[in-house]
Design an enzyme around this catalytic site. Structure first.
Site, mmCIF file in Angstrom:
data_model
loop_
_atom_site.group_PDB
_atom_site.id
_atom_site.type_symbol
_atom_site.label_atom_id
_atom_site.label_comp_id
_atom_site.label_asym_id
_atom_site.label_seq_id
_atom_site.Cartn_x
_atom_site.Cartn_y
_atom_site.Cartn_z
ATOM 1 N N ASP A 64 0.843 -1.186 0.000
ATOM 2 C CA ASP A 64 0.000 0.000 0.000
ATOM 3 C C ASP A 64 0.884 1.244 0.000
ATOM 4 O O ASP A 64 1.970 1.239 -0.607
ATOM 5 C CB ASP A 64 -0.914 -0.033 1.245
ATOM 6 N N HIS A 97 -3.651 5.889 3.588
ATOM 7 C CA HIS A 97 -4.451 4.740 3.197
ATOM 8 C C HIS A 97 -3.935 3.442 3.810
ATOM 9 O O HIS A 97 -4.691 2.636 4.353
ATOM 10 C CB HIS A 97 -4.488 4.626 1.668
ATOM 11 N N ASN A 111 -6.226 -2.333 24.896
ATOM 12 C CA ASN A 111 -5.065 -1.641 25.477
ATOM 13 C C ASN A 111 -5.418 -0.245 25.975
ATOM 14 O O ASN A 111 -4.544 0.605 26.142
ATOM 15 C CB ASN A 111 -3.936 -1.556 24.453
ATOM 16 N N ASN A 189 -14.471 0.612 -6.334
ATOM 17 C CA ASN A 189 -15.600 1.428 -5.869
ATOM 18 C C ASN A 189 -16.288 2.263 -6.950
ATOM 19 O O ASN A 189 -16.769 3.344 -6.668
ATOM 20 C CB ASN A 189 -15.108 2.403 -4.783
ATOM 21 N N TYR A 200 -8.206 -11.843 -10.587
ATOM 22 C CA TYR A 200 -7.505 -13.091 -10.908
ATOM 23 C C TYR A 200 -8.155 -14.251 -10.144
ATOM 24 O O TYR A 200 -8.604 -14.075 -9.007
ATOM 25 C CB TYR A 200 -6.019 -12.971 -10.572
ATOM 26 N N SER A 249 -11.641 -0.928 -0.106
ATOM 27 C CA SER A 249 -10.295 -0.976 0.473
ATOM 28 C C SER A 249 -10.354 -1.280 1.959
ATOM 29 O O SER A 249 -9.423 -1.844 2.532
ATOM 30 C CB SER A 249 -9.564 0.359 0.282
#
Length: 837
Positions: A64, A97, A111, A189, A200, A249
């Site tokens: 990314d 991103h 946490n 999108n 694929y 995404s």
């Protein structure tokens, strides 16, 4: 590489788009922003965390824009990665991103800080392959995947996409699969086709679903979709921040995290099994089974971690009416429980073309594949493990029956099946060169074409007989095309039009054209050289001053004589213009009178007269419909057509064509057929009938309901009955026939109290039903009359008796083929022989 053919991280980019997505609640954790992670509840993380909360034994690579390496909610779960944009620098995110993606997977849970990732502890490998603006090339993407594979990653997340198929990327995907690495990618999108690499076959393709449980309208759909996950999320941002994000995404990393969780419990599983497990446990959102919008459904991590893995998620699919849906472009896994197990699937072909089935299994075993549609068996082929078998198909649903060649096998035989589809070669080929240009008619028209082969180019010649104007429009139904339009008048300089992006429309207007030939070239952009599953549409509006070739034909005695099966063109160019035509029918026929190419906003009134000028029928088209038809059963004689319109037109010719198909026994499709006499004989006795289009369809498979109805009429069953079958509603067209036949003891159903009325019957079933109607119980002495019928075969006694009495015969090779589907003609011939013996 041009600007519009690189990929981007932004959700609104043009091409290789990085998507975004999510929405849910989970268990009781103390992360303060956990309440905003409603997408976790949507995918069942509460229950999932009771089974597993993380996986520190495998590495998840995020290819990314990098990751915020100092984000306090991510830092404990990061392992060293790489910056492919600037190798001297660490893979620090300068876009945001990649950090968004990482937080969904592995923000430290419980946490007392920020949010909770789906994995509370993990190993995240950041790989920066994209620029600060989110753009990048496939070379860096491929390098990123390969680096991840070579450095121990087990899962690679790819929240990006491109419309272009790439042999290079296909090899990279294969490299990962061969090394047991799972690739998970966003579909995109734009509300269009699934992007690569998600498209694929071995990549787990993830679409997006809105909080209301519906697939988001912007989520790309198509045959490659595996599952969907929440579109809207709340996740980590740059500089230690948190923010809402959306898109596919953000859906893809949810599936990657789910895969890591199930792998923590079952480290021995292979990537193809993980893919299948995720599909198996998804929550169905649309039609039963797989569909091109939601794939197998919504990701359900709770089910994934609690439901057992099934080696064949498609069972029960032993019958045609139980066939499971398959995509035209995916790799799935299943198994045969033995040699007698049949696996039925159906595939919806989006166009005419070829379906390819590749079997990944032990090469010692063979598989028989039978391709059928509603008309019956179309083809049967055999294939071994590692081989591909192909079937030409028409647009629509086709069925595929898979069965091991060795029927005596008793052990379970697993297999993987890869489907692919080749679109049809359009009817204008071979026209890849200008001198081979396909010559179009000189009128306004719309045609569809395809890019069915590598570097396909289509040339057309449009002859302009009269001065006028041309408007040329080129559009496509898929973003995998970025069509380019070239226009050239013969002998002059050409002009190229390529203003729109992927899936866009190109338009070129010539306000003044002169007589001569205009050449039109249709191509895909040079970056898109591979075949495309999709069509382009070429529309040409030609506005010219035309002359009617049939004038004068304003009176019935001036009627233009029409030859059958031949198109005629004309105009109604004056307020009082009327066009008369005449044609002759030599024998009783099904006649279709078709008037087409009617100009927009024009209504033409068509009247039909017999030879004595008595009006028989009339029709008119809606002003928005360019076609109208008259059809019916015509006796021999002469007929006249009268055409007039509500307004004149001079720039487009209408087209008239009269087609006639001679009728035999009331049908257009049995003349010369070997069962012609039987069909016409039983039709005359009202025992059988055909379809509303005057066809009998003799070679179509006959169903159990059809056989029963014919038997009920043939043996004149008068008494009424009541159906006892659970799958036969009173509204079924054959209800009364089946009820009567059952009451008379002529038929029976299955042990589960079903009748399966619409299931095709085999030749043996057909013979047995007829024998039962005649109270024949079978003959048990003597040898089997057919070489392919074993003495132990359930119907052997019936076959012996029917053969002995001369009622049946087999094929020239001595076989009867009892399990082959029976056709309508075969049954009618057999019944005819019985009734006339």
């Amino acid at each position: 590489m041009t600007y519009k053919h690189i990929f981007f991280v932004t959700c609104l980019s043009l091409a290789f788009v990085l998507a975004c997505s999510g929405t849910t609640y989970a268990a009781q954790v103390d992360d303060p922003f956990y309440v905003r992670q409603t997408y976790l509840q949507q995918i069942g993380m509460n229950q999932a965390w009771e089974a597993a909360k993380g996986n520190s034994s495998l590495t998840i690579a995020i290819v990314d824009t990098g990751v915020d390496l100092e984000h306090p909610d991510l830092k404990p779960n990061l392992v060293p990665g790489i910056n492919l944009i600037n190798p001297k620098e660490p893979p620090m995110d300068d876009n945001g991103h990649g950090t968004n993606v990482a937080g969904i997977i592995a923000a430290v849970g419980n946490n007392d800080r920020g949010i909770a990732g789906m994995l509370w502890n993990a190993r995240i490998m950041p790989i920066k392959a994209l620029e600060a603006d989110g753009s990048g090339g496939e070379t860096k993407l491929g390098e990123g995947i390969r680096y991840a594979v070579d450095h121990g990653a087990k899962i690679v997340v790819l929240s990006l996409g491109l419309n272009k198929y790439s042999a290079y990327m296909s090899d990279i995907v294969r490299y990962a699969e061969e090394r047991n690495v799972l690739l998970v990618a966003a579909t995109g999108n734009e509300g269009n086709r699934v992007k690569y690499p998600a498209a694929y076959p071995t990549v787990l393709a993830v679409g997006g679903v809105s909080p209301n449980g519906e697939v988001d309208r912007k989520s790309n759909t198509g045959p490659e979709v595996d599952v969907v996950a929440p579109w809207d999320v709340f996740t980590t941002g740059l500089g230690g921040t948190y923010e809402p994000k959306d898109g596919t995404s953000m859906a893809a990393p949810q599936v990657a995290a789910a895969a890591a969780l199930v792998w923590s419990q079952h480290p021995e599983m292979k990537p193809y099994q993980i893919r299948q497990w995720i599909r198996q446990t998804a929550q169905d959102l649309g039609p039963k089974g797989w569909d091109p919008a939601a794939g197998y459904g919504l990701l359900r991590v709770d089910r994934l971690l609690t439901e057992p893995y099934r080696s064949d998620m498609y069972e029960p699919n032993d019958r045609k009416d139980q066939a499971a849906a398959l995509s035209i472009s995916k790799k799935v896994s299943a198994s045969f429980t033995g040699g007698t197990d049949s696996d039925w699937f159906y595939i919806e072909a989006p166009y005419d073309g070829t379906v390819n089935l590749t079997f990944d299994m032990d090469s010692r075993y063979g598989v028989n594949v039978q391709h059928t549609d509603v008309t019956g068996v179309l083809a049967s082929k055999s294939v071994r493990g590692g081989q591909t078998v192909s079937f030409p198909v028409s647009k629509g649903r086709g069925f595929y029956r898979l069965q091991l060649s060795d029927r005596n096998l008793t052990e379970e035989i697993p297999y993987q099946l890869t489907t692919s589809f080749d679109i049809y070669r359009d009817p204008y080929e071979d026209n890849d060169l200008q001198y081979k240009a396909y010559v179009l008619p000189s009128r306004s028209l719309t045609i569809k074409g395809t890019f069915h082969q590598n570097e396909d180019v289509d040339w057309f010649e449009f002859p302009v007989p009269h001065s006028g104007s041309l408007r040329i429009q080129l559009s496509t139904d898929t973003a995998r095309m970025d069509p380019v339009l070239l226009v050239q008048k013969q002998g002059e300089k050409s002009i190229t039009i390529d203003k729109a992006d992927d899936g866009g429309t190109e338009v070129y207007y010539l306000p003044e054209v002169f007589p001569g030939s205009y050449y039109i070239r249709i191509s895909n952009v040079k970056e898109y050289v591979n075949p495309v599953v999709g069509e382009y549409t070429l529309s040409i509006e030609y506005d010219a001053k035309l002359n009617d070739p049939n004038e004068p034909n304003n009176r019935s005695y001036q009627a233009t004589t029409v030859s059958l099966e031949t198109p005629y063109t004309g105009l109604l160019d004056k307020p009082d213009d009327i066009d008369w035509f005449q044609f002759r029918i030599a024998e009783e026929s099904l006649v279709q009178i078709r008037l087409s190419d009617i100009p927009a906003s024009v209504t033409i009134y068509m009247e039909l007269y017999d030879g004595s000028m008595k009006m028989m029928a009339g029709s008119m088209n809606n002003a928005s419909t360019p076609i109208q038809e008259l059809s019916g059963r015509f006796v021999p004689g002469s007929y006249y057509l009268k055409l007039k319109s509500n307004k004149t037109f001079t720039n487009q010719m209408y087209q008239l064509q009269v087609n006639a198909k001679p009728l035999t026994g009331g049908y257009v499709d049995i003349r010369g057929h070997w069962a012609q006499n039987a069909i016409t004989g039983l039709t005359a006795k009202q025992v059988v009938d055909g379809y509303g289009d005057y066809t009998f369809q003799p070679n179509r498979a006959i169903t159990r309901a059809e056989v029963t109805a014919v038997l009920a009429r043939a043996f004149q069953l008068a008494r009424e009955g009541t159906s006892v079958f659970s799958d036969l509603p009173a509204t079924h067209w054959a209800y009364s026939y089946i009820a009567k036949a059952y009451e008379a003891g002529m038929i029976d159903g299955y042990p589960d109290r079903t009748f399966a009325p619409d299931q095709p019957v085999t030749r043996m079933e057909m013979t047995a039903m007829l024998a039962r109607s005649m109270n024949m119980i079978g003959k048990f002495r003597g040898l089997s009359p057919f070489v392919d019928v074993d003495e132990r075969y359930w119907g052997n006694g019936i076959l012996k008796q029917m053969k002995a009495e001369g009622l049946i015969s087999g094929y020239a090779d001595g076989t009867f083929r009892p399990d082959q589907q029976a056709t309508r003609a075969e049954f009618i011939q057999l019944l005819y022989d019985v009734l006339n013996r």
